[in-house]
Structure formats: C-alpha cells, structure tokens
Design an enzyme around this catalytic site. Sequence first.
Site, PDB file in Angstrom:
ATOM      1  CG  HIS A  62     -41.487  87.707  19.857  1.00 34.38           C
ATOM      2  ND1 HIS A  62     -40.362  87.839  20.095  1.00 34.38           N
ATOM      3  CD2 HIS A  62     -41.370  86.164  19.630  1.00 34.38           C
ATOM      4  CE1 HIS A  62     -39.553  86.995  19.769  1.00 34.38           C
ATOM      5  NE2 HIS A  62     -40.302  85.665  19.386  1.00 34.38           N
ATOM      6  CG  LEU A  63     -45.977  90.327  25.152  1.00 36.85           C
ATOM      7  CD1 LEU A  63     -46.232  90.332  26.722  1.00 36.85           C
ATOM      8  CD2 LEU A  63     -47.300  89.655  24.409  1.00 36.85           C
ATOM      9  NE  ARG A  64     -43.869  91.021  17.341  1.00 36.60           N
ATOM     10  CZ  ARG A  64     -42.810  90.147  16.910  1.00 36.60           C
ATOM     11  NH1 ARG A  64     -41.649  90.337  17.331  1.00 36.60           N
ATOM     12  NH2 ARG A  64     -43.115  89.192  15.848  1.00 36.60           N
ATOM     13  CG  ASP A 152     -36.624  84.082  20.199  1.00 38.42           C
ATOM     14  OD1 ASP A 152     -36.268  82.952  19.882  1.00 38.42           O
ATOM     15  OD2 ASP A 152     -37.594  84.603  19.959  1.00 38.42           O
ATOM     16  CG  HIS A 179     -32.889  81.992  17.649  1.00 36.12           C
ATOM     17  ND1 HIS A 179     -34.261  82.343  17.037  1.00 36.12           N
ATOM     18  CD2 HIS A 179     -32.401  81.824  16.328  1.00 36.12           C
ATOM     19  CE1 HIS A 179     -34.248  82.343  15.843  1.00 36.12           C
ATOM     20  NE2 HIS A 179     -32.891  81.905  15.293  1.00 36.12           N
ATOM     21  CG  ASN A 279     -36.145  81.849  12.035  1.00 36.59           C
ATOM     22  OD1 ASN A 279     -35.725  80.609  11.487  1.00 36.59           O
ATOM     23  ND2 ASN A 279     -35.215  82.687  12.292  1.00 36.59           N
ATOM     24  CG  ASP A 306     -41.384  81.883  18.438  1.00 33.60           C
ATOM     25  OD1 ASP A 306     -41.490  83.101  18.802  1.00 33.60           O
ATOM     26  OD2 ASP A 306     -40.844  81.208  17.570  1.00 33.60           O
ATOM     27  CG  HIS A 310     -45.116  89.671  12.130  1.00 36.72           C
ATOM     28  ND1 HIS A 310     -44.005  90.812  12.548  1.00 36.72           N
ATOM     29  CD2 HIS A 310     -44.810  88.545  12.276  1.00 36.72           C
ATOM     30  CE1 HIS A 310     -42.894  89.876  12.883  1.00 36.72           C
ATOM     31  NE2 HIS A 310     -43.428  88.496  12.836  1.00 36.72           N
TER      32      HIS A 310
END
Lengths: 431, 311
Positions: A62-64, A152, A179, A279, A306, A310
């Site tokens: 995840h690169l947000r 996902d 997912h 998760n 994954d 954050h």
Amino acid sequence: MALLLKNAHVCDPQTGVNEILDLVIRDGVFAEIGKNLSIPKGVEIDCQEKIVIPGIVDMHGHLREPGFEYKETIASGAKSALMGGYTDICCMPNTDPVADNASVIEYIVKRAQEQSFCRVHPFGAITQELAGKKLAELYDMKQAGACAFSDDGRGIQSAKMMRAALDYAKMFDVLLVAHSEDETLAGNGCVNEGIASTKLGLPGQPGESESVMVARDMHLARLTGGRVHVAHLSSRHGVDALRAAKAQNLRVSGEVTPHHLFLNETDLDDSYDTNLKVNPPLRSIEDQEALIAALIDGTIDVVATDNAPHASQEKEVEFENAAYGSIGYETALPLVYTNLVKSQRMSLERLVEVMAINPRTLLGLRPVKIEVGSQADLTIFDPTKTKTFKAGSFASCAQNSAFIGKKLYGVVTDVIVNGYHTLQDGKVIAS
Amino acid sequence: MLSTHNLLTIDNLSKGDIESILTTAQSFEEINKRSIKKLPTLRGRTIINLFLEPSTRTRTSFEIAAKRLGADAINMTGSASSTVKGESLQDTAQTLNAMACDLLVIRHKFGGAPRILAQNMDSHIVNGGDGIHQHPTQTLLDLYTMRKLVGDIKGKTIGIVGDIVHSRVAGSLAPALNALGAEVIFIAPPTYLPSQPELLGASVNTSLDACIQDLDILYLLRIQKERADGSSIPSAREYSMLYGIDEKRAQKLSKNAFIMHPGPINRGVEIAGEVVSDPRVKILDQVSAGVAVRMAIMYLMLGGEESGITA
C-alpha cells in the site's frame, strides 16, 4: 556505461546458475557472464561475499497515494522498497479516491514515473468503490496501466460477484488477488481466536474466517476457469484449500507475508503492541509452521510484504482502535534470508523463486534472467552482515514495523534496475 | 506497600500483595461501619476516576473509597469509541499527568487500554475494568468476600456461570483463583466460552445441573440482554432454563455453599427473584467489600503507612 560485478555469488534457478561469477552489464542488459571478466572502461564493483539475484518484486503493498499522503507517498514508499532491495513493487487500490477507474490508475502511473527509486505497478479495484457490489472497469484500467486487480482490504463477500469478476477477467487473462475474509465469521475480531483472544481479552477471529473464503474461491476458480491468487495467507486450513486446488490443476496461486511467516499470536505476549495488529491477524504457532512448510513445498508461490504504512497517531492508540498493518519492504529479504535460508530450512534458489521469479510471472512483468541479453535487474545483499531494525531508521514515512528490534542477516547493499545502479552500498543514488 | 506500581492485570500482584490488600481491607471494613467513616490518610492526594465507559456502581465504589481516605476524588467520564473525534487516550493521559494526579482509575471499553495510561503517566494506574479483558479490583473484592465466607480458597471448587468470553470479571477472577489453588469450572454454553479456557486456569462443564452439587461457590455473571438475541444463545428464557438459579437448583446447591454475582443482577435470568433473598446469596457483601478493598489498594499504593491508620 558498463558495469562489472566481480566475484559475485550469482543465483538464478531459471538458468541453473548458483556459483561465483563475474557479470558485465551494458546498455541495460547482461552483456557477458563468466569468470575472470574485465571491461576496458566502466565501473567495477567488488561483490566478494555478496549474493546477487534477479531483482526482487513485491506484489502486495500500500503506497497510500492519492488520499493518504500523510501515511506514505508513492515516492517515499518506493524509496523504502529500494532500500529493501526491490526493483518492482505494486500498490493496492484502496486509496482515496479508490483506484477503481482509469483516471486514478493514470494518476498513479504518472506519480510513479516522477520518481526513480523503483518501478511501481498499480493494482485496480475489482469492484467499484471496493464495495463488492458492481464490477469496476477492468479493461479501461488495464489499458491505463493496471497490472492486476484486487479488492484488498475487504474480501468480496458475495460469491456471485466474485464469480462474475473471475468470468469477466478471463478475457484479459489478468490476475485477481483475493483478500479472503468472511466478514460474518471474522466479526470485529482483531486478533487470532485462540491464545491471543483468551489472554489479551480482545475480540478474536478464527483462522476459518480466512479458510472458508479460500475454499469458496477455489470452487469459483474451478467453475469459471479464472485465475485466483490468494493474498496474505495466514491459516493452515487456508493453505490446505490452496494445496487441494493446485492438485486439481486449477489456475490458483498464493502468497504469504513475512509477518505471518516469522511471527505468531504469542508474539503479542501482553504488550498490546499495535505494530503487531495486522489483517489477517497473527495466528497460532501451528498455522505459522504450516505456512513455512507450504512456502518450501511450493503450495505458496510468493512472499509478499503487504507493506501497510500508517501514521504514528493511528498506531499509538488502544489496540482495538489501531489501524491494521505493518510496513515490510526493508525487512522482507533479510527476514526470509535469516530465518529460512541461513537456517538451512529453504534453499537460496527457492528464495529467488518466491521473491523474484514467481511474482514476475504471475503479474506478467517482463522476465528477468541472469543470462546474456536479459534485462539487467539485480538485487545484491550481504549474507554475512547484520542490521538491527529500529523505529526511526526506516526510509518509509511510516515506522510501524512489526520487526522493530530484530537483528537480521542479509543486508541489502546494491540494486541495479535496467542496468542503472540505484542503490549503492546501502545508499540511494539520486537520478 | 505493593510490589507493583500499577494494577493493570491481576497477575501484576504477587501473592504477598494480594495478602496485604486483603488484610488491609479488613481494617477498612471496620472503619466503614463507624458513623464517621472518613480518615485523613490520603489528605492532599488527588485520585482521578477516568471512566470512559458507562458505570455507576464501580465508579461510586472508587469515589467513596478515595473520599473516605481523605483524598480529593475527581470523576471524569467520556466516550472511548472514536479515534477520529476528540483527543487520543495517549494525549488524555499526558494532559492528566501534567495536572499531577497521584492515582488514576481507568475504566475503558477496550482491553489493554490501561497500559497506554501507564506508559504516559507517572501516577499509579488502577484498571477499573478494560473491555472484555480483566477487572482486577472486582477480583480482589471477590477474593476478600470468598475468604470471609469459606476461609482458605485453596482446594475449593468455584463454578463461574454465564457469558465467560465477554466477561472481564471472569478474565481476572479465574486465573487468580487458579493461582491460589482453587478449582475453577466455567459453566456455560460453548457459544459463551473463550477459545482456550485452560489458559485462564479453568475447566469447562456445559451442564450446570451436572456439577452444581459439587460447588463451594456459585459465581453468576450478568447476562447482557443484547447478547441474548439469538446470535450466541436463543433467548434469555432458554438461558434461564439451562443456567438460571431457580428454587429447584438452589436446593441442589450445598447448604454450605454461597452464591455470588458482580452485579447488577437480572432477576429472572441468571437468578430467580425468590432466590435473591436466600441467605447463601452474598451479593451485597461483595458490594461492601468493594469499598474496603479499593481503599486498601489506594492506601497501599500511595504509601499510606507513613501516616499510619488509626483503626
């Protein structure tokens, strides 16, 4: 400009090479491979003691960006990935706006091109808004540069919807990454139902909330003939379902994260360390052992991070309120090397398969082989050197690693992408 | 003095700590029977009751305990449900720490939350119940009550009946009883049991009728009405048929045994109205023990020995 890598331990199971060799790279491809090579002009790199493998690829991160740039950006995530040895990474579509249409994919592709740390391949959403109700425009997104598709973060709860996605995607032969989480069974469980839920007094969710979904998707792969790749496997029964489907020659594959391979629910101890809130949750020791065995025996095809950055304010809260996920790029290769290869549970060749070859093949990326004429993408690491990972030391914007404090072998020293030296002696070369 | 700065979980306490708390509570129980109940022991000390989940009984018990020791007791309430709105628990803790409180009692809807306070505050932190995890002061008042009723807890058989998996009361009581040498049985339908009861030191029996006659103490838990809606058990009515203490079951219970409950009780669900007045029911003894035990914890934590008590 030519590059000469001297005395490298070169390993590539695609060509069967696993020995000390010299490599000459010219014009982005391997020009010569052999012993006692020299070049008239160019740069010579001493690779004594170092292991050189085809550039590693992460197919789950995840690169947000767009939407959550306070957590991570494409550039900062890519830099972190480069530090971890990756030449190619993927980014999941749960951004804001969701990458469920071509214009968001185009935006990500454009932002990815503005940095040169590593190649970034966007995933598109399978369903609009990741809501699991209506198919997203897979064709348009693929044309715009989406390399695969996933919802996902949330499983597609409706079997009918998943079936439609698999059927529809067949005509483009793209990979759907599942997912696998039955939300009715998982409920609000934020740790494994077992030791963690009992001792910590936190809501638990059983491994079966994953395995029932994996089983469903294996049935749907059979029904449709579509390609299903199971993301972040965590449970032994999920692994069993994948193994059984592979025995029937279904077009299925699976991945496991370093945190599910090398941590389990007892690592939560009584610390309530929210960096271990992931998760799916860290599961039992038995699950962990089954994942390792499945990675070694070929049931699981890929180690994927994954990577889930954050901000500190999203982690420094009550466990139940904390965001799910751990960053993973910088620790993945040292973790797999230290815990599986150095400890002689798994071969170096298998590491190359699960971290470089298989993700490239599954995603349909251009192959990289250590043979004359192939694109020169390399990951170089020092198996004798150790690094202790500390909060504050990661190149990522985020520092929420589940492996803080771990001392690991296999420090990544150099990365070569398309013949360009992008990481040299652990330092990013700006270009 | 206790060997621990904070009381976050029941296993923070050594056997010696538990012994000190229970012994000290005895003196305070005496004082609570006097007409003038207030001591100067903790005069000038500040005790904050931070209750981020609704509670009247426990908060009142802590407040009375603090006030009887002469401390300044401040109640703070609020919601802990949101991370997005308002202040984080970490910031709340740092803010309260800057106000220099001496002891803080935290009630929170999530397990492990008291740790966040302990990590951000210098004051003593007492867990006043965290989510479905633990409720150590309830456990101490239960141990105090049990010891008064049956003497040494070692070798006694205690059945805990009800929604164990969602009970912070059971979460700390069972391991404490187990550590003191009692036999603990969780008596509940499988949908109300934790994943690994043995980790809490308990065995399991799904049939109350099969084991009620063996119990020295029958410890009932409150059945949350919202959890008796068909998702875990069909109805409060059927629960009551299987696990409710009516007169018939009360007769099967040994006449030397006792019935306890952390309150508030649901008459007609876990216990029939007629049984509540049975002399073996000791619920109100638990409530009065609660004040004395909480006084003892505050007294021992804040180093009250120096000023001495005049019991």
